[in-house]
Design a protein around this motif. Structure first.
Motif, PDB file in Angstrom:
ATOM      1  N   SER A  70      -2.529  -5.014 -41.149  1.00 58.15           N
ATOM      2  CA  SER A  70      -2.903  -5.921 -40.068  1.00 58.15           C
ATOM      3  C   SER A  70      -2.953  -5.193 -38.731  1.00 58.15           C
ATOM      4  O   SER A  70      -3.883  -5.369 -37.935  1.00 58.15           O
ATOM      5  CB  SER A  70      -1.904  -7.082 -40.007  1.00 58.15           C
ATOM      6  N   LEU A  71      -1.950  -4.356 -38.469  1.00 53.21           N
ATOM      7  CA  LEU A  71      -1.934  -3.580 -37.226  1.00 53.21           C
ATOM      8  C   LEU A  71      -3.096  -2.592 -37.168  1.00 53.21           C
ATOM      9  O   LEU A  71      -3.713  -2.397 -36.115  1.00 53.21           O
ATOM     10  CB  LEU A  71      -0.596  -2.835 -37.104  1.00 53.21           C
ATOM     11  N   ASN A  72      -3.404  -1.967 -38.305  1.00 55.01           N
ATOM     12  CA  ASN A  72      -4.517  -1.014 -38.341  1.00 55.01           C
ATOM     13  C   ASN A  72      -5.854  -1.703 -38.086  1.00 55.01           C
ATOM     14  O   ASN A  72      -6.706  -1.191 -37.351  1.00 55.01           O
ATOM     15  CB  ASN A  72      -4.539  -0.287 -39.682  1.00 55.01           C
ATOM     16  N   PHE A  73      -6.050  -2.848 -38.703  1.00 57.80           N
ATOM     17  CA  PHE A  73      -7.279  -3.612 -38.472  1.00 57.80           C
ATOM     18  C   PHE A  73      -7.381  -4.048 -37.018  1.00 57.80           C
ATOM     19  O   PHE A  73      -8.454  -4.004 -36.421  1.00 57.80           O
ATOM     20  CB  PHE A  73      -7.327  -4.844 -39.364  1.00 57.80           C
ATOM     21  N   ALA A  74      -6.260  -4.496 -36.462  1.00 58.22           N
ATOM     22  CA  ALA A  74      -6.267  -4.996 -35.084  1.00 58.22           C
ATOM     23  C   ALA A  74      -6.650  -3.897 -34.101  1.00 58.22           C
ATOM     24  O   ALA A  74      -7.306  -4.164 -33.082  1.00 58.22           O
ATOM     25  CB  ALA A  74      -4.896  -5.578 -34.732  1.00 58.22           C
ATOM     26  N   GLU A  75      -6.251  -2.641 -34.397  1.00 57.82           N
ATOM     27  CA  GLU A  75      -6.628  -1.529 -33.517  1.00 57.82           C
ATOM     28  C   GLU A  75      -8.142  -1.337 -33.491  1.00 57.82           C
ATOM     29  O   GLU A  75      -8.708  -0.964 -32.458  1.00 57.82           O
ATOM     30  CB  GLU A  75      -5.944  -0.250 -33.975  1.00 57.82           C
ATOM     31  N   GLU A  76      -8.804  -1.599 -34.623  1.00 53.55           N
ATOM     32  CA  GLU A  76     -10.256  -1.453 -34.688  1.00 53.55           C
ATOM     33  C   GLU A  76     -10.974  -2.632 -34.045  1.00 53.55           C
ATOM     34  O   GLU A  76     -11.997  -2.465 -33.372  1.00 53.55           O
ATOM     35  CB  GLU A  76     -10.700  -1.324 -36.150  1.00 53.55           C
ATOM     36  N   ILE A  77     -10.452  -3.830 -34.251  1.00 55.02           N
ATOM     37  CA  ILE A  77     -11.145  -5.036 -33.805  1.00 55.02           C
ATOM     38  C   ILE A  77     -10.753  -5.428 -32.386  1.00 55.02           C
ATOM     39  O   ILE A  77     -11.594  -5.894 -31.603  1.00 55.02           O
ATOM     40  CB  ILE A  77     -10.843  -6.197 -34.784  1.00 55.02           C
ATOM     41  N   TYR A  78      -9.470  -5.243 -32.042  1.00 56.48           N
ATOM     42  CA  TYR A  78      -8.974  -5.642 -30.717  1.00 56.48           C
ATOM     43  C   TYR A  78      -8.279  -4.457 -30.035  1.00 56.48           C
ATOM     44  O   TYR A  78      -7.058  -4.486 -29.810  1.00 56.48           O
ATOM     45  CB  TYR A  78      -7.990  -6.813 -30.841  1.00 56.48           C
ATOM     46  N   PRO A  79      -9.007  -3.396 -29.723  1.00 58.55           N
ATOM     47  CA  PRO A  79      -8.370  -2.222 -29.092  1.00 58.55           C
ATOM     48  C   PRO A  79      -7.736  -2.584 -27.755  1.00 58.55           C
ATOM     49  O   PRO A  79      -8.298  -3.344 -26.973  1.00 58.55           O
ATOM     50  CB  PRO A  79      -9.542  -1.249 -28.912  1.00 58.55           C
ATOM     51  N   GLY A  80      -6.555  -2.018 -27.535  1.00 58.46           N
ATOM     52  CA  GLY A  80      -5.867  -2.259 -26.265  1.00 58.46           C
ATOM     53  C   GLY A  80      -4.790  -3.311 -26.332  1.00 58.46           C
ATOM     54  O   GLY A  80      -3.797  -3.241 -25.612  1.00 58.46           O
ATOM     55  N   TYR A  81      -4.994  -4.307 -27.183  1.00 61.88           N
ATOM     56  CA  TYR A  81      -3.956  -5.341 -27.328  1.00 61.88           C
ATOM     57  C   TYR A  81      -3.848  -5.757 -28.793  1.00 61.88           C
ATOM     58  O   TYR A  81      -3.756  -6.935 -29.138  1.00 61.88           O
ATOM     59  CB  TYR A  81      -4.241  -6.552 -26.430  1.00 61.88           C
ATOM     60  N   HIS A  82      -3.814  -4.746 -29.659  1.00 60.23           N
ATOM     61  CA  HIS A  82      -3.803  -5.006 -31.103  1.00 60.23           C
ATOM     62  C   HIS A  82      -2.521  -5.698 -31.561  1.00 60.23           C
ATOM     63  O   HIS A  82      -2.496  -6.321 -32.623  1.00 60.23           O
ATOM     64  CB  HIS A  82      -3.990  -3.699 -31.881  1.00 60.23           C
ATOM     65  N   ILE A 215     -12.062 -15.705 -49.384  1.00 60.34           N
ATOM     66  CA  ILE A 215     -13.253 -16.240 -48.716  1.00 60.34           C
ATOM     67  C   ILE A 215     -13.082 -16.227 -47.198  1.00 60.34           C
ATOM     68  O   ILE A 215     -14.007 -15.878 -46.459  1.00 60.34           O
ATOM     69  CB  ILE A 215     -13.552 -17.668 -49.213  1.00 60.34           C
ATOM     70  N   ALA A 216     -11.883 -16.572 -46.733  1.00 63.99           N
ATOM     71  CA  ALA A 216     -11.644 -16.647 -45.287  1.00 63.99           C
ATOM     72  C   ALA A 216     -11.872 -15.305 -44.604  1.00 63.99           C
ATOM     73  O   ALA A 216     -12.556 -15.234 -43.574  1.00 63.99           O
ATOM     74  CB  ALA A 216     -10.221 -17.140 -45.020  1.00 63.99           C
ATOM     75  N   VAL A 217     -11.323 -14.227 -45.165  1.00 66.31           N
ATOM     76  CA  VAL A 217     -11.446 -12.943 -44.472  1.00 66.31           C
ATOM     77  C   VAL A 217     -12.826 -12.313 -44.653  1.00 66.31           C
ATOM     78  O   VAL A 217     -13.288 -11.551 -43.799  1.00 66.31           O
ATOM     79  CB  VAL A 217     -10.353 -11.950 -44.930  1.00 66.31           C
ATOM     80  N   ILE A 218     -13.510 -12.623 -45.750  1.00 69.59           N
ATOM     81  CA  ILE A 218     -14.856 -12.073 -45.960  1.00 69.59           C
ATOM     82  C   ILE A 218     -15.822 -12.606 -44.913  1.00 69.59           C
ATOM     83  O   ILE A 218     -16.629 -11.869 -44.344  1.00 69.59           O
ATOM     84  CB  ILE A 218     -15.362 -12.409 -47.382  1.00 69.59           C
ATOM     85  N   ASN A 222     -13.083 -11.133 -37.952  1.00 63.14           N
ATOM     86  CA  ASN A 222     -12.241 -11.027 -36.765  1.00 63.14           C
ATOM     87  C   ASN A 222     -10.877 -11.689 -36.920  1.00 63.14           C
ATOM     88  O   ASN A 222      -9.967 -11.427 -36.132  1.00 63.14           O
ATOM     89  CB  ASN A 222     -12.958 -11.615 -35.548  1.00 63.14           C
ATOM     90  N   ILE A 223     -10.737 -12.561 -37.926  1.00 63.41           N
ATOM     91  CA  ILE A 223      -9.434 -13.204 -38.116  1.00 63.41           C
ATOM     92  C   ILE A 223      -8.522 -12.377 -39.022  1.00 63.41           C
ATOM     93  O   ILE A 223      -7.378 -12.760 -39.254  1.00 63.41           O
ATOM     94  CB  ILE A 223      -9.579 -14.621 -38.705  1.00 63.41           C
ATOM     95  N   LEU A 224      -9.023 -11.242 -39.526  1.00 61.01           N
ATOM     96  CA  LEU A 224      -8.269 -10.474 -40.509  1.00 61.01           C
ATOM     97  C   LEU A 224      -6.863 -10.105 -40.039  1.00 61.01           C
ATOM     98  O   LEU A 224      -5.894 -10.301 -40.788  1.00 61.01           O
ATOM     99  CB  LEU A 224      -9.056  -9.228 -40.910  1.00 61.01           C
ATOM    100  N   PRO A 225      -6.686  -9.561 -38.825  1.00 60.89           N
ATOM    101  CA  PRO A 225      -5.311  -9.254 -38.394  1.00 60.89           C
ATOM    102  C   PRO A 225      -4.417 -10.501 -38.360  1.00 60.89           C
ATOM    103  O   PRO A 225      -3.238 -10.437 -38.734  1.00 60.89           O
ATOM    104  CB  PRO A 225      -5.507  -8.673 -36.987  1.00 60.89           C
ATOM    105  N   TYR A 226      -4.991 -11.624 -37.904  1.00 58.80           N
ATOM    106  CA  TYR A 226      -4.227 -12.869 -37.898  1.00 58.80           C
ATOM    107  C   TYR A 226      -3.874 -13.294 -39.331  1.00 58.80           C
ATOM    108  O   TYR A 226      -2.747 -13.718 -39.608  1.00 58.80           O
ATOM    109  CB  TYR A 226      -5.028 -13.993 -37.250  1.00 58.80           C
TER     110      TYR A 226
END
Length: 274
Positions: A70-82, A215-218, A222-226
């Protein structure tokens, strides 16, 4: 072996892979519940050790299989406030199970009928026991489905191997979960077949949750880290609020802790080595 499973999962697609993976974990619960055909009781020391093992697997899976990706994905999708989506999802997962815990009538294993939680009800004790274990299995199914779904997005932070490792770990810890429902019911006088039925029934929610998670994450990358941290928060809430207290109600707390450590170590090895 792992390579063959990965190739098979790729060919099946993420949703069907998640479905079959959670059907496997459901069948492992049924296998654990089937012990009632051979035994009527189980020693409390063994029971508490198995519950501790279950808690260890769930805690380790929450960190290595869910929070780290989740943290790794968040760094890619929401850089700066992952950290924000991960923290928010984690707390929401705990709040989700907290809400279900307050609303859904259920009875923890080894608790007396006077200790029923949720909305007051006159439901039978067997039904309440099944609902208690069902609360365990919702986040487990979601976690497996979300990992298979995230692997389909072809992101580096997670792989099919991680999803397979989580499936194996959850499947192993579902063995004692099945026993945890069926054996108390058998001890209370229910027949072997009915005790087995209720034991496996508690895990039927896992395939449903698994498909929903995939299905939700596919379709909502953008909700993947959540989503992954949500599943982790839900699992940790279950362990701290339910699994651990159940192992501390008798004199075998040391065995429960050792079981916890073995479960934690096994899940860690599965995640890291595979």
């Amino acid at each position: 072996m792992v390579e063959k499973l990965e190739a098979w999962a790729l060919a099946m697609g993420p949703v069907r892979s998640a479905l079959l993976a959670t059907v496997f974990t459901w069948l492992m619960t049924a296998l654990g519940a089937s012990i009632v055909f051979f035994f009527k009781t189980i020693k409390r020391s063994v029971f508490d050790t198995m519950l501790g093992f279950t808690g260890g697997v769930m805690i380790a899976a929450s960190f290595w299989s869910l929070l780290t990706p989740s943290l790794n994905f968040a760094e890619e999708i929401y850089p700066g406030y992952h950290w924000a989506p991960v923290a928010g999802g984690f707390l929401l997962g705990g709040l989700f199970i907290f809400t279900l815990d307050k609303l859904l009538p259920h009875l923890h294993i080894n608790f007396s009928k006077s200790e029923i939680e949720g909305i007051p009800t006159k439901w039978h004790k067997s039904t309440l026991l099944v609902l208690a274990i069902t609360l365990h299995n919702i986040p487990e199914g979601l976690a497996i489905g979300m990992l298979f779904g995230s692997a389909a997005l072809d992101l580096d932070a997670t792989t099919l191997t991680a999803a397979i490792a989580l499936t194996i770990g959850i499947g192993i810890q579902n063995l004692p979960e099945g026993m945890a429902v069926s054996m108390p019911l058998r001890r209370q006088g229910l027949g072997r077949l009915k005790s087995f039925w209720f034991g496996q029934l508690s895990a039927m929610v896992e395939p449903v949750a698994g498909v929903i998670g995939a299905i939700a994450v596919i379709y909502m990358k953008n909700i993947l880290p959540y989503a992954l941290s949500f599943a982790a928060g839900a699992m940790i809430y279950v362990v701290v609020e339910e699994v651990i207290p159940e192992t501390q109600r008798d004199k075998y707390t040391d065995l429960a802790v050792l079981g916890f450590m073995v479960g934690f170590t096994l899940m860690m090895i599965l995640d890291v080595a595979l």
